[in-house]
Design a protein around this motif. Sequence first.
Motif, PDB file in Angstrom:
ATOM      1  N   ARG A 122       9.093 -34.426 -19.730  1.00 49.17           N
ATOM      2  CA  ARG A 122       8.638 -34.363 -18.342  1.00 49.17           C
ATOM      3  C   ARG A 122       7.115 -34.470 -18.260  1.00 49.17           C
ATOM      4  NH1 ARG A 122       6.869 -35.040 -14.518  1.00 49.17           N
ATOM      5  NH2 ARG A 122       7.041 -34.177 -12.427  1.00 49.17           N
ATOM      6  N   GLU A 282      17.649 -34.253 -12.211  1.00 46.55           N
ATOM      7  CA  GLU A 282      17.201 -33.177 -11.331  1.00 46.55           C
ATOM      8  C   GLU A 282      17.805 -33.483  -9.972  1.00 46.55           C
ATOM      9  OE1 GLU A 282      12.958 -33.026 -11.568  1.00 46.55           O
ATOM     10  OE2 GLU A 282      13.010 -32.370 -13.653  1.00 46.55           O
TER      11      GLU A 282
ATOM     12  N   ILE B   2      10.892 -28.849 -13.851  1.00 49.75           N
ATOM     13  CA  ILE B   2      10.083 -28.198 -14.886  1.00 49.75           C
ATOM     14  C   ILE B   2       8.636 -28.114 -14.412  1.00 49.75           C
ATOM     15  CG2 ILE B   2       9.271 -28.380 -17.263  1.00 49.75           C
ATOM     16  CD1 ILE B   2      11.903 -29.990 -17.781  1.00 49.75           C
ATOM     17  N   PRO B   3       8.135 -26.902 -14.206  1.00 44.30           N
ATOM     18  CA  PRO B   3       6.740 -26.780 -13.772  1.00 44.30           C
ATOM     19  C   PRO B   3       5.798 -27.297 -14.859  1.00 44.30           C
ATOM     20  CG  PRO B   3       7.923 -24.683 -13.551  1.00 44.30           C
ATOM     21  CD  PRO B   3       8.793 -25.590 -14.355  1.00 44.30           C
ATOM     22  N   SER B   5       2.725 -26.883 -17.351  1.00 43.03           N
ATOM     23  CA  SER B   5       2.404 -25.720 -18.177  1.00 43.03           C
ATOM     24  C   SER B   5       1.282 -24.883 -17.549  1.00 43.03           C
ATOM     25  CB  SER B   5       1.969 -26.211 -19.558  1.00 43.03           C
ATOM     26  OG  SER B   5       2.022 -25.159 -20.464  1.00 43.03           O
ATOM     27  N   PHE B   6       1.362 -23.584 -17.707  1.00 42.11           N
ATOM     28  CA  PHE B   6       0.311 -22.699 -17.186  1.00 42.11           C
ATOM     29  C   PHE B   6       0.257 -21.445 -18.058  1.00 42.11           C
ATOM     30  CE2 PHE B   6       4.290 -21.698 -15.039  1.00 42.11           C
ATOM     31  CZ  PHE B   6       4.397 -20.338 -15.264  1.00 42.11           C
ATOM     32  N   GLU B   7      -0.792 -20.688 -17.853  1.00 42.47           N
ATOM     33  CA  GLU B   7      -0.908 -19.435 -18.579  1.00 42.47           C
ATOM     34  C   GLU B   7      -0.342 -18.315 -17.711  1.00 42.47           C
ATOM     35  OE1 GLU B   7      -4.228 -16.492 -20.667  1.00 42.47           O
ATOM     36  OE2 GLU B   7      -4.887 -18.270 -19.542  1.00 42.47           O
ATOM     37  N   TYR B   8       0.508 -17.507 -18.305  1.00 40.74           N
ATOM     38  CA  TYR B   8       1.104 -16.392 -17.567  1.00 40.74           C
ATOM     39  C   TYR B   8       0.299 -15.129 -17.832  1.00 40.74           C
ATOM     40  CZ  TYR B   8       4.379 -12.648 -16.379  1.00 40.74           C
ATOM     41  OH  TYR B   8       4.954 -11.526 -15.854  1.00 40.74           O
ATOM     42  N   LYS B  10       0.129 -11.111 -16.790  1.00 38.54           N
ATOM     43  CA  LYS B  10       0.787 -10.016 -16.090  1.00 38.54           C
ATOM     44  C   LYS B  10      -0.230  -8.931 -15.755  1.00 38.54           C
ATOM     45  CE  LYS B  10       4.088  -6.548 -17.464  1.00 38.54           C
ATOM     46  NZ  LYS B  10       5.255  -6.307 -18.320  1.00 38.54           N
ATOM     47  N   LEU B  28       1.371 -14.701  -8.429  1.00 38.40           N
ATOM     48  CA  LEU B  28       2.831 -14.726  -8.424  1.00 38.40           C
ATOM     49  C   LEU B  28       3.337 -13.378  -7.933  1.00 38.40           C
ATOM     50  CD1 LEU B  28       5.530 -16.111  -9.282  1.00 38.40           C
ATOM     51  CD2 LEU B  28       5.225 -15.043 -11.514  1.00 38.40           C
ATOM     52  N   ALA B  29       3.984 -13.397  -6.762  1.00 39.95           N
ATOM     53  CA  ALA B  29       4.597 -12.156  -6.267  1.00 39.95           C
ATOM     54  C   ALA B  29       6.102 -12.330  -6.462  1.00 39.95           C
ATOM     55  CB  ALA B  29       4.210 -11.917  -4.821  1.00 39.95           C
ATOM     56  N   GLY B  31       7.510 -15.165  -5.828  1.00 39.22           N
ATOM     57  CA  GLY B  31       7.556 -16.521  -6.381  1.00 39.22           C
ATOM     58  C   GLY B  31       8.486 -17.464  -5.641  1.00 39.22           C
ATOM     59  N   ILE B  35       7.259 -20.913  -6.873  1.00 38.09           N
ATOM     60  CA  ILE B  35       7.963 -21.514  -8.016  1.00 38.09           C
ATOM     61  C   ILE B  35       8.685 -22.816  -7.622  1.00 38.09           C
ATOM     62  CG2 ILE B  35       9.788 -21.158  -9.735  1.00 38.09           C
ATOM     63  CD1 ILE B  35       8.783 -18.273 -10.035  1.00 38.09           C
ATOM     64  N   LYS B  39       8.026 -26.326  -9.442  1.00 36.70           N
ATOM     65  CA  LYS B  39       9.078 -27.094 -10.117  1.00 36.70           C
ATOM     66  C   LYS B  39       9.024 -28.569  -9.707  1.00 36.70           C
ATOM     67  CE  LYS B  39      12.737 -24.540  -9.175  1.00 36.70           C
ATOM     68  NZ  LYS B  39      14.105 -23.984  -9.258  1.00 36.70           N
ATOM     69  N   MET B  44       0.303 -27.174  -9.142  1.00 42.30           N
ATOM     70  CA  MET B  44       0.161 -27.093 -10.595  1.00 42.30           C
ATOM     71  C   MET B  44      -1.010 -26.194 -10.980  1.00 42.30           C
ATOM     72  SD  MET B  44       1.277 -30.831 -12.051  1.00 42.30           S
ATOM     73  CE  MET B  44       0.295 -31.937 -11.085  1.00 42.30           C
ATOM     74  N   ASP B  50       0.698 -12.432 -12.384  1.00 40.86           N
ATOM     75  CA  ASP B  50       1.935 -11.824 -11.897  1.00 40.86           C
ATOM     76  C   ASP B  50       1.644 -10.417 -11.373  1.00 40.86           C
ATOM     77  OD1 ASP B  50       4.474 -10.927 -11.410  1.00 40.86           O
ATOM     78  OD2 ASP B  50       5.198 -11.169 -13.479  1.00 40.86           O
TER      79      ASP B  50
ATOM     80  N   MET C   1       1.416 -21.809 -25.032  1.00 38.13           N
ATOM     81  CA  MET C   1       1.146 -20.534 -24.351  1.00 38.13           C
ATOM     82  C   MET C   1       2.420 -19.704 -24.339  1.00 38.13           C
ATOM     83  SD  MET C   1      -1.442 -21.491 -21.280  1.00 38.13           S
ATOM     84  CE  MET C   1      -1.327 -23.279 -21.198  1.00 38.13           C
ATOM     85  N   ASN C   3       4.887 -16.405 -24.847  1.00 39.95           N
ATOM     86  CA  ASN C   3       4.957 -14.981 -24.480  1.00 39.95           C
ATOM     87  C   ASN C   3       6.201 -14.389 -25.121  1.00 39.95           C
ATOM     88  OD1 ASN C   3       3.014 -15.039 -21.837  1.00 39.95           O
ATOM     89  ND2 ASN C   3       4.287 -16.873 -21.967  1.00 39.95           N
ATOM     90  N   GLU C  19       7.698 -20.012 -23.223  1.00 42.71           N
ATOM     91  CA  GLU C  19       6.550 -20.496 -22.466  1.00 42.71           C
ATOM     92  C   GLU C  19       6.523 -19.777 -21.118  1.00 42.71           C
ATOM     93  OE1 GLU C  19       5.122 -24.781 -22.249  1.00 42.71           O
ATOM     94  OE2 GLU C  19       7.221 -25.039 -22.737  1.00 42.71           O
ATOM     95  N   GLY C  20       5.350 -19.666 -20.538  1.00 40.22           N
ATOM     96  CA  GLY C  20       5.253 -19.051 -19.215  1.00 40.22           C
ATOM     97  C   GLY C  20       6.121 -19.753 -18.199  1.00 40.22           C
ATOM     98  N   ARG C  21       6.257 -21.060 -18.311  1.00 40.51           N
ATOM     99  CA  ARG C  21       6.966 -21.823 -17.287  1.00 40.51           C
ATOM    100  C   ARG C  21       8.479 -21.830 -17.466  1.00 40.51           C
ATOM    101  NH1 ARG C  21       5.834 -28.185 -18.704  1.00 40.51           N
ATOM    102  NH2 ARG C  21       5.617 -27.970 -20.948  1.00 40.51           N
ATOM    103  N   ASP C  42      16.770 -28.154  -7.434  1.00 42.79           N
ATOM    104  CA  ASP C  42      15.418 -27.799  -7.838  1.00 42.79           C
ATOM    105  C   ASP C  42      14.620 -27.181  -6.696  1.00 42.79           C
ATOM    106  OD1 ASP C  42      15.314 -30.183  -6.447  1.00 42.79           O
ATOM    107  OD2 ASP C  42      14.755 -31.387  -8.183  1.00 42.79           O
ATOM    108  N   THR C  62      14.577 -19.603 -10.050  1.00 42.57           N
ATOM    109  CA  THR C  62      13.355 -19.329  -9.292  1.00 42.57           C
ATOM    110  C   THR C  62      12.698 -18.040  -9.794  1.00 42.57           C
ATOM    111  OG1 THR C  62      14.507 -20.388  -7.473  1.00 42.57           O
ATOM    112  CG2 THR C  62      12.427 -19.389  -6.923  1.00 42.57           C
TER     113      THR C  62
END
Lengths: 787, 279, 156
Positions: A122, A282, B2-3, B5-8, B10, B28-29, B31, B35, B39, B44, B50, C1, C3, C19-21, C42, C62
Amino acid sequence: MSYIGKSVKRIEDKRLVTGKGKYTDDIKIPGLTHAYILRSPYASANILGIDTSAAKSAEGVISVFVGTDIEGIRGVPTGWQVNFKNGDTMKEPAHPLLVTDAVRHVGDAVALVIAETKEQARDAADLIDVDYEVLEAAVDPAEAIKDGAPLVHEDAPNNICFDWELGNPVSEVDAALAKAHHITSLDFINQRLVPNAIEPRSAIGHYEEHNDHYTLYTSTQNPHLTRLLLCAFVLGIPEHKVRVVSFDVGGGFGSKIFHYTEEALVIWASRKINRPIKWTAERSESFLTDAHGRDHVTSAKMGFDKAGKMVALKVDTIANLGAYLSTFAPAVPTWLHGTLLQGLYTTPKIHIDLKAVFTHTNAVDAYRGAGRPEATYLLERLVDLAALEMNMDPAELRRINFIPAFNGVTEPGYQTQVALQYDSGNYHGVLDRALEKVGYKDFRKAQQESLAKGKLLGIGFSTYIEACGIAPSAVVGALGARAGLFESAQVRVQPTGKVSVYTGSHSHGQGHETTFVQVVADKLGIPMEDVDLVHGDSDAVAFGMGTYGSRSLAVGGSAIVKSVEKILEKGAKIAAHKLEASVDDLDYANGKWTVKGTDKSIAFGDVSLTAYVPHDYPQGLEPGLDFASFYDPTNFTYPFGAHIAIVEIDKETGKVTLQRFVAVDDVGNVINPMIVEGQIHGGVAQGIGQAMLEGAVYDESGQLINGSYMDYAMPRADDFPSFEVERTVTPCPHNPLGVKGAGEAGTIGSTPAVVNAVIDALWKAGFKVKDIKMPLTPERVWTAMNN
Amino acid sequence: MIPASFEYKKATSVQEAISMLGSEDKILAGGHSLIPAMKLRLNMPTGLVDISKIESLKEIRDNEKSISIGAGVSHATIANNPEISKHMPMISEAASMIGDIQVRNVGTIGGSIAHADPSADWPGVLLASDATVVIANAEGSREVDIDQFFTGFFETALQDNEIITHVRIPKTAANANSCYVKFVQPASRFAIVGCAAAVEKVNGSVKSIRVAFNGVGDNAYRATGIENALKDQKLSAENIGSAASHATDGIDVMDDHFASENYRSHLASVFAKRALSRL
Amino acid sequence: MSNQITIKVNGKSYTREVEGRTLLASFLREDLSLTGTHIGCDTSGCGACTVLLDGKAVKSCTILAVQADGATVKTIEGMAENGNLHPLQASFKEKHGLQCGFCTPGMIMVASDFLASNPKPNEQEIRESLEGNFCRCTGYHNIVLAIKDAADTMSA
């Protein structure tokens, strides 16, 4: 032991309610890679260049393919050929697996990215740079045929794929209309729908070099036909080198009949990279690429004499086929639509003229009902409207025009003006029963009373006929089908008397694992536990034509019955030998052969064992008890029914509430009433969905503006009342089970009933509108009252 | 699906969340707006902070003259709170109409108003309730009157590096006599028109009134035309009917695939009438 | 990244790197091979992915898997106990509340949350409780009957 006619609970449910179903996306294979398809964001554009270099070097990426990498492969074919009126062959442009020079609808496949994970595939797709030259799009089919409209394919002038006609000479129809006492005319649109099986399409291609063998796992209604098309028409792979597997499939409704480009792509690419590849759509891709349904623009006229008898019907339709020809596309608006315009009526003169048109939109093909809902909508809207215009009762108007009852055995079938010969029917029967169930007379009283209180109530009718189990092969061949439409079955009795049944039909919700087993267990007089059904695997099942057009029981079930008959015939020879009697002296019942008038008998299991351990065995008889059959029907089957909707309209907002929905259907004999009712419920819901909620909307540039569940209104549980369904039984005279088919009846019958009910409510309140465009959104209904 | 990539990240406290928040990050509450957008890669962010695990954001506090609802409280929790139901029924009513069971279990009031979807239910309801939005930032906290909070299409008074901590709703006589009605878009079931109304009556006459809409304009708004028309009047069918005709006065009414400008304006009047007729 | 998360699913604790996602739905299907949880859309609309997160029905497409760190999850695979179908599973079979079966796990999971808070619902309440779940096969008719039937069994 008797199973036929009983509401046996479904065998397949145990795995499905426990989360153990095996849908294509659930399958994991060691070394599996993941595919993502980059799709066109434009409806029409030339591709000036594609730069895949960044994507190819992205993390985890194994390969990126574009159209020019697939040299020599023309693409996926269509399975029907319909010729122009003048005899010219229809226009049949290539549908490439990946486009090369131009994109022709939003969602057209541009590049295939394969990576170790689906996330990597993706991500890499975002790195592909496509240089598009965006062009004007032809979107509206009625506009697309005008001179100067943008062309979808250079070799299809005016975007016409073919033109076509059927019925009596147009001069005769015009003459009859000229003499008519009253003519009801209606211009309307049967809008485009998105099938929306809840399981998105998925395909896994797995090439194994060590034995030069391919396996395609795919969410199809039609594994064998997919294999045939894939091997013989698309990739040129020997058919014996390919296995197509379709275990559990999460709904189809037609959209999974067709052979899709993605199936060929994962097979082709799997060999290129020598690893298995999974692609799963999707939902937004499903909206853009699962073949859509309906999409007709129609102008129709129905003429009546003074007494209300129909004298003629004249129809002009433009059918939108989208950008490419999907597998069944040419057959849907023609042989599945024009042929149904007789309806249940004795109309003596009928003519349809049709143009099938390319547009820069997703392909349109068979969606639950396929052509028959369009025909029924056309007829039933005209009839209810005519009743309003002539101030006649809509039920009575139907009654005086119905074809009288005929059983097709001692009374002949009914020859229509539009090619078909109906098998058997009792049309008054279903309408009378529906009227009684709905309490028609009381309703008309209540309607008047509520009007006085400012409430708008309406009742709408639809009396339909459909043709399913399309066949015989020789006939469909003459009509342009490039395949036969028989079905195959094998019944294999194991030495212990347990039975494996192999069917070419495919179950994706219809419950074949139960109903087909009921038939076999019933005919063999053995417990259902002793019978299992195998389907959806081209290596296990010899051949099959798949499940669509409500054909499985009528055609596939009949093939099974033929095999069971062969089993019993051979079994009787073995039994006669063991019992030292003649075959003619034997009775077969309750799982054993008995010598008439004696207590000498032998059980089915003992005969089975003897067949495989033939020590004491009839001379000259082959061992084994295992028979394959092919069944090619002699005619279509013709289910029919009467649907009645009662609606209330909120005058202030235009919101329509469906208060009641009564369906009396006749689908011939019934093996499992519970399953048949379930099919009717689901079908009715889809038909009501078309009337009230659903419709794909493309804007002028060819963007699908409601391509998600945030925008495309899927029917929900609270959109419906509890359905009131009943049946009458008029057996099919020409297949061994006397069955007709139940999968599409609900969808075919229900749509016009709802729209007619709204029109009725409006007329009774003084708003004499002829038509409201579907779906009947509150705004459209409100506008009809406030013009 | 598929979102990107990001850093999560908390956060365990509001201040930690604020300190974590980078310039391209999102909070992110629940979401349930964010989200889905991620997706489809319509959004992005490079990081997600979080705040859903911060306990202090999940409290509903019954003050003497108001109720404070933490930003992280789910719609379902609000819908089921008896005090809210007693003192401000439109809040319960709106909470129970948002999305579906699953969405109500996760989606939060803070997330919803920060996102400020013009068709979402909370903005109109909170406007009618005369709420105060309490916001934390690096300097401490500040309060924004709800009338100043929704500033445009998906726009609010919230600054970067700020987090909504709670919403304070007064226990007024008007809020005790309030309701929320909506006409839904059939696919998403967001509001095409949502109307919230709160009316305090003394001796049958309207002493104070707040009426607000969502779904109608670029952002939720108070229908002051209706309020003014009914002030000190009886809530008769006739008065309500003529007041309701001011539902979209001065508003640039939305026009989309689901409802034209004309129809939406009409619905706004109808739903104003329906709301006020209940009070 | 990456976790590290620990989630208890159907009574069993799992510790994994994600991954975070990574969505909870993907985590269940791909990392834990619990493929009974389905993904049908989606945009958080269809509800096929519904699971119980700390006892509450949520759409696992979600929720990020990292958000479920430390939580308890129940999926359709965890509904039957000791080989006995949960009353909802039994009622869906008994009342023909499923056809293709794809939406079924989500339907059963949301119904289990719904019946916990409303043990004796009427037909309209059941229909409204399914607002977040699509079925294309059954017209919902028999799903509604199945949930009613399960409610009767469970409150008996």
